[in-house]
Scaffold this active site. Structure first.
Site, PDB file in Angstrom:
ATOM      1  N   GLY A   1       0.785  -1.235   0.000  1.00 15.98           N
ATOM      2  CA  GLY A   1       0.000   0.000   0.000  1.00 15.98           C
ATOM      3  C   GLY A   1       0.813   1.279   0.000  1.00 15.98           C
ATOM      4  O   GLY A   1       0.337   2.314   0.483  1.00 15.98           O
TER       5      GLY A   1
ATOM      6  N   HIS B   1      -5.011  -8.365  -9.571  1.00 10.60           N
ATOM      7  CA  HIS B   1      -6.097  -9.246 -10.010  1.00 10.60           C
ATOM      8  C   HIS B   1      -6.667  -8.617 -11.273  1.00 10.60           C
ATOM      9  O   HIS B   1      -7.144  -7.479 -11.233  1.00 10.60           O
ATOM     10  CB  HIS B   1      -7.158  -9.345  -8.897  1.00 10.60           C
ATOM     11  CG  HIS B   1      -8.442  -9.994  -9.309  1.00 10.60           C
ATOM     12  ND1 HIS B   1      -8.719 -11.327  -9.091  1.00 10.60           N
ATOM     13  CD2 HIS B   1      -9.550  -9.495  -9.922  1.00 10.60           C
ATOM     14  CE1 HIS B   1      -9.933 -11.608  -9.535  1.00 10.60           C
ATOM     15  NE2 HIS B   1     -10.454 -10.515 -10.050  1.00 10.60           N
ATOM     16  N   ILE B   2      -6.575  -9.328 -12.383  1.00 12.32           N
ATOM     17  CA  ILE B   2      -7.096  -8.790 -13.642  1.00 12.32           C
ATOM     18  C   ILE B   2      -8.619  -8.806 -13.593  1.00 12.32           C
ATOM     19  O   ILE B   2      -9.239  -9.855 -13.408  1.00 12.32           O
ATOM     20  CB  ILE B   2      -6.578  -9.598 -14.848  1.00 12.32           C
ATOM     21  CG1 ILE B   2      -5.054  -9.444 -14.947  1.00 12.32           C
ATOM     22  CG2 ILE B   2      -7.241  -9.117 -16.132  1.00 12.32           C
ATOM     23  CD1 ILE B   2      -4.412 -10.335 -15.989  1.00 12.32           C
ATOM     24  N   LEU B   3      -9.197  -7.628 -13.724  1.00 11.43           N
ATOM     25  CA  LEU B   3     -10.653  -7.504 -13.612  1.00 11.43           C
ATOM     26  C   LEU B   3     -11.336  -7.869 -14.927  1.00 11.43           C
ATOM     27  O   LEU B   3     -10.864  -7.528 -16.004  1.00 11.43           O
ATOM     28  CB  LEU B   3     -11.017  -6.074 -13.221  1.00 11.43           C
ATOM     29  CG  LEU B   3     -10.568  -5.657 -11.812  1.00 11.43           C
ATOM     30  CD1 LEU B   3     -10.639  -4.144 -11.661  1.00 11.43           C
ATOM     31  CD2 LEU B   3     -11.418  -6.345 -10.738  1.00 11.43           C
TER      32      LEU B   3
ATOM     33  N   ASN C   1      -5.721   2.835 -13.480  1.00 12.97           N
ATOM     34  CA  ASN C   1      -4.719   1.886 -13.001  1.00 12.97           C
ATOM     35  C   ASN C   1      -3.326   2.502 -13.103  1.00 12.97           C
ATOM     36  O   ASN C   1      -3.032   3.255 -14.031  1.00 12.97           O
ATOM     37  CB  ASN C   1      -4.768   0.609 -13.850  1.00 12.97           C
ATOM     38  CG  ASN C   1      -3.733  -0.417 -13.416  1.00 12.97           C
ATOM     39  OD1 ASN C   1      -3.634  -0.769 -12.251  1.00 12.97           O
ATOM     40  ND2 ASN C   1      -2.948  -0.910 -14.368  1.00 12.97           N
TER      41      ASN C   1
ATOM     42  N   HIS D   1       0.557   1.600 -13.707  1.00  9.15           N
ATOM     43  CA  HIS D   1       1.359   0.519 -14.293  1.00  9.15           C
ATOM     44  C   HIS D   1       2.800   0.986 -14.469  1.00  9.15           C
ATOM     45  O   HIS D   1       3.035   2.076 -15.013  1.00  9.15           O
ATOM     46  CB  HIS D   1       0.784   0.114 -15.653  1.00  9.15           C
ATOM     47  CG  HIS D   1       1.502  -1.037 -16.286  1.00  9.15           C
ATOM     48  ND1 HIS D   1       1.587  -2.282 -15.692  1.00  9.15           N
ATOM     49  CD2 HIS D   1       2.202  -1.126 -17.462  1.00  9.15           C
ATOM     50  CE1 HIS D   1       2.297  -3.086 -16.471  1.00  9.15           C
ATOM     51  NE2 HIS D   1       2.680  -2.411 -17.543  1.00  9.15           N
TER      52      HIS D   1
ATOM     53  N   ASP E   1      -3.722  -3.134 -19.488  1.00  6.41           N
ATOM     54  CA  ASP E   1      -2.757  -2.034 -19.637  1.00  6.41           C
ATOM     55  C   ASP E   1      -2.813  -1.359 -21.003  1.00  6.41           C
ATOM     56  O   ASP E   1      -1.819  -0.783 -21.470  1.00  6.41           O
ATOM     57  CB  ASP E   1      -1.324  -2.522 -19.335  1.00  6.41           C
ATOM     58  CG  ASP E   1      -1.185  -3.036 -17.904  1.00  6.41           C
ATOM     59  OD1 ASP E   1      -1.835  -2.475 -17.005  1.00  6.41           O
ATOM     60  OD2 ASP E   1      -0.447  -4.004 -17.689  1.00  6.41           O
TER      61      ASP E   1
ATOM     62  N   GLU F   1       5.994   6.655  -9.160  1.00  2.00           N
ATOM     63  CA  GLU F   1       4.600   6.239  -8.964  1.00  2.00           C
ATOM     64  C   GLU F   1       3.925   7.092  -7.895  1.00  2.00           C
ATOM     65  O   GLU F   1       2.787   7.544  -8.071  1.00  2.00           O
ATOM     66  CB  GLU F   1       4.545   4.762  -8.543  1.00  2.00           C
ATOM     67  CG  GLU F   1       4.889   3.785  -9.643  1.00  2.00           C
ATOM     68  CD  GLU F   1       4.892   2.342  -9.154  1.00  2.00           C
ATOM     69  OE1 GLU F   1       4.785   1.452 -10.000  1.00  2.00           O
ATOM     70  OE2 GLU F   1       5.005   2.108  -7.929  1.00  2.00           O
TER      71      GLU F   1
END
Length: 200
Positions: free
Chosen positions: A13, A97-99, A113, A115, A155, A184
């Site tokens: 996190g 987790h790929i939605l 997202n 990346h 992505d 990030e």
């Protein structure tokens, strides 16, 4: 009216913390109303609790153990977030987790997202490891970070913000990771504010 943000995490996190810090400084453009994790041990849940943000845990293992599908997981999670929060924005900040389209279509145009690669490069998992390998092999001198809208293709959504990150002679993998993570933490809060400022 305050704009509502739901953040999805799977791990430590640190990017969530960057969002929490930006909100405290009035630089996020909204309020984090829920942090969701698909891992019970994710330290990001502690960060959320320390900041007084409600949390919700839903693990894929529990669904699989009860004979339910990944699609069921995504559908139930989307319904829970929609019914309890009705968010203006859903932020994937280290969500591993790929939605499915089921979830994405629930919040069409409202999911972003983070990346650790530039658009069109190193889609999917282990992007930093892959960038480092290419750097060591002499095939790459830089990589980067992007925040993008989420679409069913992993992505591939429209970029909101991007920033290049140099690969430096003598870098260890850890050095490149640290440089990428620092970027990030800078661009994710900026991207959130940019998107929310567009929301009427």
């Amino acid at each position: 009216m305050t704009k509502k943000i739901v953040v999805l995490i799977s791990g430590s996190g640190t990017n969530l913390q960057a969002l929490i810090d930006a909100e405290k400084q009035g630089e996020l453009g909204g309020k984090i109303t829920l942090v969701v994790s698909n891992k019970k041990a994710a330290y990001g849940l502690t960060r959320a609790a320390d900041a007084g943000i409600p949390t919700f845990i839903q693990t894929l293992k529990e669904y699989r153990d009860s004979g339910k599908s990944r699609e069921d997981f995504d559908c139930d999670l989307a319904k829970h977030i929609a019914s309890t929060q009705n968010p203006d924005l859903v932020v994937l900040a280290g969500w591993m987790h790929i939605l499915s389209p089921t979830f994405i279509n629930f919040f069409s145009g409202k999911i972003i997202n983070l990346h650790p690669a530039l658009p069109g490069e190193l889609d999917g998992a282990h992007a930093i490891d892959r960038a480092y390998s290419e750097f060591v092999d002499g095939q790459r001198t830089e990589t980067g970070v992007m925040v993008h809208y989420v679409i069913p293709e992993v992505d591939k959504g429209e970029p909101i913000l991007t920033q290049k990150v140099p690969c430096v002679e003598g870098d260890l993998l850890e050095d490149l990771e640290n440089r990428i993570h620092a970027v990030e933490h800078q661009i994710l809060p900026k991207a959130v504010k940019l998107v929310l400022d567009r929301v009427v």
